[in-house]
Design a protein around this motif. Structure first.
Motif, PDB file in Angstrom:
ATOM      1  N   ARG A 205     -14.643-106.340  18.953  1.00 25.21           N
ATOM      2  CA  ARG A 205     -15.419-106.141  20.186  1.00 25.21           C
ATOM      3  C   ARG A 205     -14.498-106.180  21.402  1.00 25.21           C
ATOM      4  N   GLU A 206     -13.540-107.098  21.391  1.00 29.14           N
ATOM      5  CA  GLU A 206     -12.591-107.174  22.497  1.00 29.14           C
ATOM      6  C   GLU A 206     -11.752-105.902  22.592  1.00 29.14           C
ATOM      7  N   MET A 207     -11.340-105.364  21.463  1.00 29.41           N
ATOM      8  CA  MET A 207     -10.551-104.135  21.464  1.00 29.41           C
ATOM      9  C   MET A 207     -11.348-102.971  22.035  1.00 29.41           C
ATOM     10  N   MET A 208     -12.637-102.912  21.715  1.00 25.16           N
ATOM     11  CA  MET A 208     -13.473-101.854  22.288  1.00 25.16           C
ATOM     12  C   MET A 208     -13.596-102.030  23.791  1.00 25.16           C
ATOM     13  N   ASP A 209     -13.795-103.251  24.227  1.00 29.09           N
ATOM     14  CA  ASP A 209     -13.953-103.512  25.660  1.00 29.09           C
ATOM     15  C   ASP A 209     -12.681-103.197  26.446  1.00 29.09           C
ATOM     16  N   ARG A 210     -11.528-103.384  25.806  1.00 31.94           N
ATOM     17  CA  ARG A 210     -10.252-103.087  26.475  1.00 31.94           C
ATOM     18  C   ARG A 210      -9.851-101.626  26.354  1.00 31.94           C
ATOM     19  N   GLY A 211     -10.648-100.829  25.659  1.00 27.28           N
ATOM     20  CA  GLY A 211     -10.321 -99.417  25.497  1.00 27.28           C
ATOM     21  C   GLY A 211      -9.283 -99.156  24.429  1.00 27.28           C
ATOM     22  N   GLU A 212      -9.022-100.135  23.570  1.00 22.19           N
ATOM     23  CA  GLU A 212      -8.060 -99.957  22.492  1.00 22.19           C
ATOM     24  C   GLU A 212      -8.679 -99.274  21.283  1.00 22.19           C
ATOM     25  N   ARG A 213      -9.985 -99.344  21.191  1.00 20.20           N
ATOM     26  CA  ARG A 213     -10.714 -98.607  20.160  1.00 20.20           C
ATOM     27  C   ARG A 213     -11.839 -97.851  20.849  1.00 20.20           C
ATOM     28  N   VAL A 214     -11.842 -96.541  20.697  1.00 18.69           N
ATOM     29  CA  VAL A 214     -12.810 -95.681  21.365  1.00 18.69           C
ATOM     30  C   VAL A 214     -13.375 -94.686  20.368  1.00 18.69           C
ATOM     31  N   LEU A 215     -14.430 -94.004  20.781  1.00 12.57           N
ATOM     32  CA  LEU A 215     -14.997 -92.953  19.938  1.00 12.57           C
ATOM     33  C   LEU A 215     -14.074 -91.748  19.899  1.00 12.57           C
ATOM     34  N   TYR A 216     -14.092 -91.042  18.778  1.00 10.74           N
ATOM     35  CA  TYR A 216     -13.426 -89.753  18.726  1.00 10.74           C
ATOM     36  C   TYR A 216     -14.172 -88.771  19.628  1.00 10.74           C
ATOM     37  N   ASP A 217     -13.423 -87.835  20.208  1.00 13.53           N
ATOM     38  CA  ASP A 217     -14.034 -86.867  21.128  1.00 13.53           C
ATOM     39  C   ASP A 217     -15.133 -86.049  20.460  1.00 13.53           C
ATOM     40  N   ASP A 218     -14.989 -85.779  19.154  1.00 16.57           N
ATOM     41  CA  ASP A 218     -15.966 -84.924  18.496  1.00 16.57           C
ATOM     42  C   ASP A 218     -17.288 -85.632  18.216  1.00 16.57           C
ATOM     43  N   CYS A 219     -17.412 -86.908  18.606  1.00 14.49           N
ATOM     44  CA  CYS A 219     -18.691 -87.601  18.463  1.00 14.49           C
ATOM     45  C   CYS A 219     -19.757 -87.016  19.384  1.00 14.49           C
ATOM     46  N   ASP A 220     -19.342 -86.170  20.309  1.00 13.11           N
ATOM     47  CA  ASP A 220     -20.313 -85.493  21.177  1.00 13.11           C
ATOM     48  C   ASP A 220     -21.333 -84.709  20.361  1.00 13.11           C
ATOM     49  N   VAL A 221     -20.948 -84.264  19.178  1.00 14.60           N
ATOM     50  CA  VAL A 221     -21.839 -83.447  18.355  1.00 14.60           C
ATOM     51  C   VAL A 221     -22.973 -84.272  17.759  1.00 14.60           C
ATOM     52  N   LEU A 222     -22.868 -85.592  17.794  1.00 19.26           N
ATOM     53  CA  LEU A 222     -23.890 -86.426  17.167  1.00 19.26           C
ATOM     54  C   LEU A 222     -25.271 -86.218  17.791  1.00 19.26           C
ATOM     55  N   ARG A 223     -25.314 -86.023  19.087  1.00 13.48           N
ATOM     56  CA  ARG A 223     -26.616 -85.840  19.741  1.00 13.48           C
ATOM     57  C   ARG A 223     -27.259 -84.529  19.302  1.00 13.48           C
ATOM     58  N   GLU A 224     -26.458 -83.518  19.114  1.00 16.19           N
ATOM     59  CA  GLU A 224     -26.967 -82.245  18.607  1.00 16.19           C
ATOM     60  C   GLU A 224     -27.482 -82.401  17.179  1.00 16.19           C
ATOM     61  N   LEU A 225     -26.734 -83.097  16.361  1.00 16.56           N
ATOM     62  CA  LEU A 225     -27.143 -83.289  14.970  1.00 16.56           C
ATOM     63  C   LEU A 225     -28.404 -84.137  14.866  1.00 16.56           C
ATOM     64  N   ALA A 226     -28.530 -85.135  15.749  1.00 17.85           N
ATOM     65  CA  ALA A 226     -29.694 -86.022  15.707  1.00 17.85           C
ATOM     66  C   ALA A 226     -30.987 -85.297  16.082  1.00 17.85           C
TER      67      ALA A 226
END
Length: 227
Positions: A84-105
């Protein structure tokens, strides 16, 4: 045939791997040993990272007269807090192609089945505003048995499918155990060969191999134009 549900792994599929994976997680293991008053050898810590087995981890705890179940619960809490700390610090982020998830949903019921801690998965979905896209979310329970039931076991995959009420689903992952778990559960599989999987061997063929989540829309049984 059109898939009525899509299931996704998290690490390496939705969430970018940490640059120091898996060694960064040694910190959580070391912190847990410290809580139990143990100064572990490097081999003790290594037994809890990458490719660890429950039996080997239990032996390491026994060597230090530490109750494995109690140790494991603290290890899970510490590992989840670290992530959780790594996500908050921006050390772990979503891949750019996760944008397609909303279309798929828009056209599919969707779920998450991850071998990471359930608390970590839930936090990731909330942190990156994805929670509304997934109707079934399963990470591992913070128990030794929860760890034993992770992929390639089908326990969590089966639970997600049951919750979604799906009859034909596709599981999207980035590891051999993802492909194996999908096929054992009677699902098709899509293997995402990202940069960290270049040259990675698969003992069995996935139903599809893709380079990006965006490629899912082009699969004949996933795209919105499917018959």
């Amino acid at each position: 045939m059109t898939y009525d549900a899509l299931l996704f792994d998290v690490d390496g599929v939705l969430l970018d791997r940490h640059a120091d994976h898996p060694t960064v997680y040694r910190r959580a293991v070391a912190a847990t040993f410290d809580e139990f008053g143990v100064s572990p050898a490097e081999a003790d810590i290594g037994a809890f990272v990458a490719g660890a087995t429950a039996d080997e981890m239990e032996r390491r705890c026994a060597d230090h007269d530490v109750a494995f179940e109690a140790f494991w619960r603290r290890r899970e809490a510490n590992a989840s807090a670290l992530q959780r700390e790594m996500m908050d610090r921006g050390e772990r982020v979503l891949y750019d192609d996760c944008d397609v998830l909303r279309e798929l949903a828009a056209d599919h019921d969707m779920g998450i089945v991850s071998s990471n801690q359930h608390a970590t998965v839930v936090y990731m979905l909330q942190r990156f505003d994805l929670a509304n896209l997934f109707d079934a979310v399963y990470g591992r329970e913070p128990t030794v048995e929860g760890f034993r039931l992770t992929k390639p076991e089908t326990h969590y995959v089966d639970r997600a499918i049951d919750e979604l009420g799906a009859t034909d689903a596709l599981y999207v992952g980035d590891s051999a155990c993802d492909v194996t778990a999908a096929h054992r559960a009677g699902l098709d599989s899509a293997f995402v060969r990202r940069a960290h999987r270049e040259g990675y061997p698969l003992p069995e063929e996935p139903t599809y191999e893709i380079r990006s989540l965006s490629d899912l829309s082009d699969l004949p049984s996933v795209g919105s134009d499917s018959p």
